[in-house]
Scaffold this motif. Structure first.
Motif, PDB file in Angstrom:
ATOM      1  N   THR A 107      33.260  36.428  47.366  1.00 12.53           N
ATOM      2  CA  THR A 107      32.779  35.427  46.425  1.00 12.53           C
ATOM      3  C   THR A 107      32.056  34.312  47.174  1.00 12.53           C
ATOM      4  OG1 THR A 107      35.026  34.496  46.464  1.00 12.53           O
ATOM      5  CG2 THR A 107      34.441  35.879  44.579  1.00 12.53           C
ATOM      6  N   THR A 108      31.342  33.494  46.426  1.00 12.43           N
ATOM      7  CA  THR A 108      30.495  32.463  47.030  1.00 12.43           C
ATOM      8  C   THR A 108      31.294  31.402  47.792  1.00 12.43           C
ATOM      9  OG1 THR A 108      30.484  31.236  44.943  1.00 12.43           O
ATOM     10  CG2 THR A 108      28.642  32.752  45.334  1.00 12.43           C
ATOM     11  N   ASP A 109      32.595  31.301  47.549  1.00 11.74           N
ATOM     12  CA  ASP A 109      33.424  30.350  48.295  1.00 11.74           C
ATOM     13  C   ASP A 109      33.851  30.897  49.655  1.00 11.74           C
ATOM     14  OD1 ASP A 109      35.307  32.219  47.519  1.00 11.74           O
ATOM     15  OD2 ASP A 109      36.476  30.835  46.290  1.00 11.74           O
TER      16      ASP A 109
ATOM     17  N   SER B 180      27.047  35.744  41.218  1.00 18.66           N
ATOM     18  CA  SER B 180      26.340  34.700  41.962  1.00 18.66           C
ATOM     19  C   SER B 180      26.819  33.297  41.614  1.00 18.66           C
ATOM     20  CB  SER B 180      24.834  34.817  41.721  1.00 18.66           C
ATOM     21  OG  SER B 180      24.556  34.647  40.340  1.00 18.66           O
TER      22      SER B 180
ATOM     23  N   GLY C 236      29.992  32.437  41.475  1.00 19.38           N
ATOM     24  CA  GLY C 236      31.320  32.244  42.044  1.00 19.38           C
ATOM     25  C   GLY C 236      32.435  32.974  41.329  1.00 19.38           C
TER      26      GLY C 236
END
Length: 137
Positions: free
Chosen positions: A39-41, A83, A85
């Motif tokens: 994920t984006t994190d 995209s 998150g």
């Protein structure tokens, strides 16, 4: 099952010159991993037949939803990181879930398919935001 990470440069080098680290069950890695998604994190998520796990680059942690929420099943067969998150989950018993900002939303295909919906093998989101699921019936 073992996981490995490698850091490579643009130049071609012998394999022994690469920096690599391996994680096994002895290091806390879960067994029976079915899919991986990041994920984006920065978390690496691992779906397994025994639940959902996340990896922060150092240690593995079994994901436990906040109080009042729960995974539809422990058997998770597919993952898809969005995209924005979020993280789509596909279950062995025909359900999907969407996890974003600590909120887990469950969806079921059982009402759309005759009888048992089957295993959700893949979840995919198109550029226009349409979510698709490949379900084995």
């Amino acid at each position: 099952m073992a996981m490995f990470a490698s850091v490579a440069s643009a130049q071609t080098r012998p394999f022994l010159q690469f920096q690599h680290t391996g994680w096994t069950i002895q290091n806390g890695a879960p067994s029976s991993i079915t899919r991986l998604a990041q994920t984006t994190d920065g978390y690496l998520w691992l779906s397994t037949v025994n639940g959902l796990f996340r990896f922060d680059g150092v240690s593995f942690e079994e994901y436990r939803p906040p109080h009042g929420q729960q995974l539809a099943h422990t058997g998770i067969t597919s993952l898809y990181a969005t995209s924005d998150g979020g993280l789509w989950l596909g279950y062995t018993l025909g359900d999907t879930g969407f996890l974003k900002n600590g909120v887990l939303t469950l969806q079921s295909f059982k009402g759309h398919v005759q009888g048992h919906a089957g295993t959700v093998n893949y979840v995919y989101v198109t550029h226009d935001g349409t979510t698709w699921a490949a379900v084995e019936v």
